[in-house]
Design an enzyme around this catalytic site. Structure first.
Site, short mmCIF file in Angstrom:
data_model
loop_
_atom_site.label_atom_id
_atom_site.label_comp_id
_atom_site.label_asym_id
_atom_site.label_seq_id
_atom_site.Cartn_x
_atom_site.Cartn_y
_atom_site.Cartn_z
N THR A 14 0.82 -1.20 0.00
CA THR A 14 0.00 0.00 0.00
C THR A 14 0.86 1.26 0.00
O THR A 14 0.66 2.17 -0.82
CB THR A 14 -0.92 0.00 1.23
OG1 THR A 14 -1.77 -1.15 1.18
CG2 THR A 14 -1.79 1.25 1.25
N LYS A 106 6.95 1.45 12.07
CA LYS A 106 6.87 1.84 13.49
C LYS A 106 7.32 0.72 14.42
O LYS A 106 7.92 0.97 15.46
CB LYS A 106 5.45 2.26 13.83
CG LYS A 106 4.43 1.16 13.63
CD LYS A 106 3.02 1.62 13.86
CE LYS A 106 2.03 0.53 13.49
NZ LYS A 106 2.04 0.21 12.04
N GLY A 135 0.90 8.57 10.11
CA GLY A 135 0.73 8.67 8.66
C GLY A 135 1.23 9.97 8.08
O GLY A 135 2.42 10.30 8.13
N GLY A 188 -11.75 -2.31 5.54
CA GLY A 188 -10.30 -2.30 5.41
C GLY A 188 -9.59 -1.46 6.45
O GLY A 188 -8.38 -1.28 6.39
N ASP A 202 -0.15 -1.14 18.80
CA ASP A 202 0.26 -0.25 17.72
C ASP A 202 0.47 1.17 18.24
O ASP A 202 1.48 1.81 17.96
CB ASP A 202 -0.81 -0.26 16.62
CG ASP A 202 -0.53 0.75 15.52
OD1 ASP A 202 0.28 0.45 14.64
OD2 ASP A 202 -1.12 1.85 15.56
N LYS A 206 4.02 3.68 18.76
CA LYS A 206 4.13 5.06 18.28
C LYS A 206 4.45 6.01 19.43
O LYS A 206 5.24 6.95 19.27
CB LYS A 206 2.84 5.46 17.59
CG LYS A 206 2.58 4.67 16.30
CD LYS A 206 1.18 4.91 15.76
CE LYS A 206 0.94 4.09 14.50
NZ LYS A 206 -0.44 4.22 13.99
#
Length: 431
Positions: A14, A106, A135, A188, A202, A206
């Site tokens: 992606t 990350k 992002g 998605g 996650d 970060k």
């Protein structure tokens, strides 16, 4: 003047697809910024024959990583393959071959960033990772450059789009966690195995990166206290709204007198707080500096082109450094020794939802327990549960230490009049 600067990609998923689109579609802007054309030399893929949404000449593709990391024609290696073990191996190999590296990984940066930066510095190479957090939001460059002269006291933000999408839909539609998670997977926004997102891992990675940069300390993933959103219920969100709050999965990094706390957990924010209005898959980071005061960075936290934009921002910086002959010189060792706060030093307000026996003396027993710990109530609701002899009590405390609150929590579970502690969350913001 160099005729061109050549890049090689590790991965064409992606983000890699977005990088290719930007290099091909924004060549005029890139040439203006860098001073010469940007050329794609090689792209590592797992399957040469796979159909892709972006056109790449077949001679540029390879299944051999050494065609990228050891290629004498490549100046900058862009790692967008994901994972940790292989990515670390090939980035180290690239650095040893004197290649500058840009990564969006990350997981890798949170776990091995300090080691990779040391190798980069030793080889006089740049290693940048703007796209690893939030992002397309330029939060890392803002900390390293824009706010470099300030002393950052606190960073708090929404740094995971999946969980923000889920909590937004649960709050606005009154849907269950399970139903919204399935919707997120269909759209998605969530992986088939969403554990890393919904359990806070996650976001914790970060926050470890942001805290390391913002506080100039080596903050590791294990230093981040992490809790996810899988236990959040429609009832919790209903009462949040009734009391004037919005729930978000908040990453928090705070420094007081040299000691820091870093956490990720579902948190209640007053509805008027800027982060409360950040909905769906968007990310935002609120930064408090001693000099600048309060600033907020907002934007899409994921997606092909937003993340690729952050990657290419790093690539342009690398290329400018190459032309100036200063690659590797911006890497700095942490200024401060890591000092983590204890539970006695961490302070917050808390939300608690209890099921209690609906009889005389119950409320007195509960208030006495809080009073014994010198903790008062900021807000309080008491509602009977129809058809039962049980009442629901919702409390928001005034500020107390984490140690005291955890002691109260344990003792409430042992009170005869308390049937269950249904939920408990941190509260941030407000007076």
């Amino acid at each position: 003047m160099e005729q061109k600067i050549s890049v090689g990609l590790l991965g064409l998923g992606t983000v890699g697809t977005g990088v290719i689109k930007i290099i091909k579609g924004h060549q005029e802007q890139l040439t203006h910024q860098v001073g010469c054309p940007v050329h794609i030399e090689k792209v590592l893929v797992r399957d040469m024959k796979k159909k892709r949404s972006v056109e790449v000449e077949e001679h540029l593709l390879t299944e051999n990583p050494f065609d990228v990391v050891a290629n004498p024609n490549i100046d900058v290696v862009i790692e967008v393959m994901g994972g940790v073990k292989e990515a670390k191996e090939w980035i180290l190999e690239a650095l040893k071959h004197k290649k500058n590296v840009v990564t969006a990984n990350k997981d890798l940066v949170a776990l091995h960033g300090a080691e990779l930066l040391q190798v980069a510095q030793k080889n006089e190479c740049d290693l940048f990772y703007e796209a690893s957090v939030a992002g397309g939001i330029p939060i890392i460059r803002s900390l390293v450059e824009g706010l470099s002269s300030d002393r950052i006291k606190k960073m708090m933000g929404i740094v995971n789009g999946t969980t923000n999408f889920i909590l937004t839909k649960m709050s606005k539609a009154g849907s269950s966690y399970e139903d919204v998670l399935q919707e997120a997977q269909r759209l998605g926004y969530a992986e088939s195995d969403p554990t890393s997102d919904v359990e806070g891992l996650d976001a914790a990675r970060k926050m470890a990166i942001l805290a390391s940069l913002g506080f100039s300390m080596n903050i590791h993933l294990e230093d981040v206290s992490a809790r996810g959103i899988s236990s959040v219920t429609e009832e919790d969100l209903h009462y949040c709204d009734q009391l004037g709050y919005t729930m978000k999965l908040i990453g928090l990094a705070q420094r007081d007198e040299g000691r820091v706390e870093v956490s990720v957990e579902p948190t209640l924010l007053p509805n008027e707080h800027p982060l409360a209005a950040v909905n769906d898959e968007y990310n935002a980071v609120y930064v408090y500096g001693e000099a600048v005061g309060e600033t907020m960075f907002y934007g899409p936290g994921a997606g092909s082109l937003p993340t690729a934009t952050a990657v290419m921002s790093d690539v342009v910086t690398v290329m400018k450094n190459m032309r100036l002959g200063v690659t590797g010189r911006s890497i700095k060792a942490p200024l401060y020794e890591k000092q983590l706060k204890t539970d006695v030093e961490i302070q917050s307000k808390y939300f608690m939802r209890l099921h209690v026996l609906d009889k005389a003396g119950t409320f007195s027993a509960i208030t006495s327990l809080f009073a014994d710990h010198d903790v008062s109530f900021e807000k309080l609701l008491q509602l009977p549960i129809e058809g039962t002899e049980v009442a629901e009590i919702i409390i928001i405390t005034h500020k107390t230490t984490k140690r005291i609150y955890e002691d109260i929590y344990q003792k409430l579970n042992n009170l005869d009049v308390v049937q269950s502690v249904e939920s408990s969350y941190r509260v941030e913001g407000g007076k």
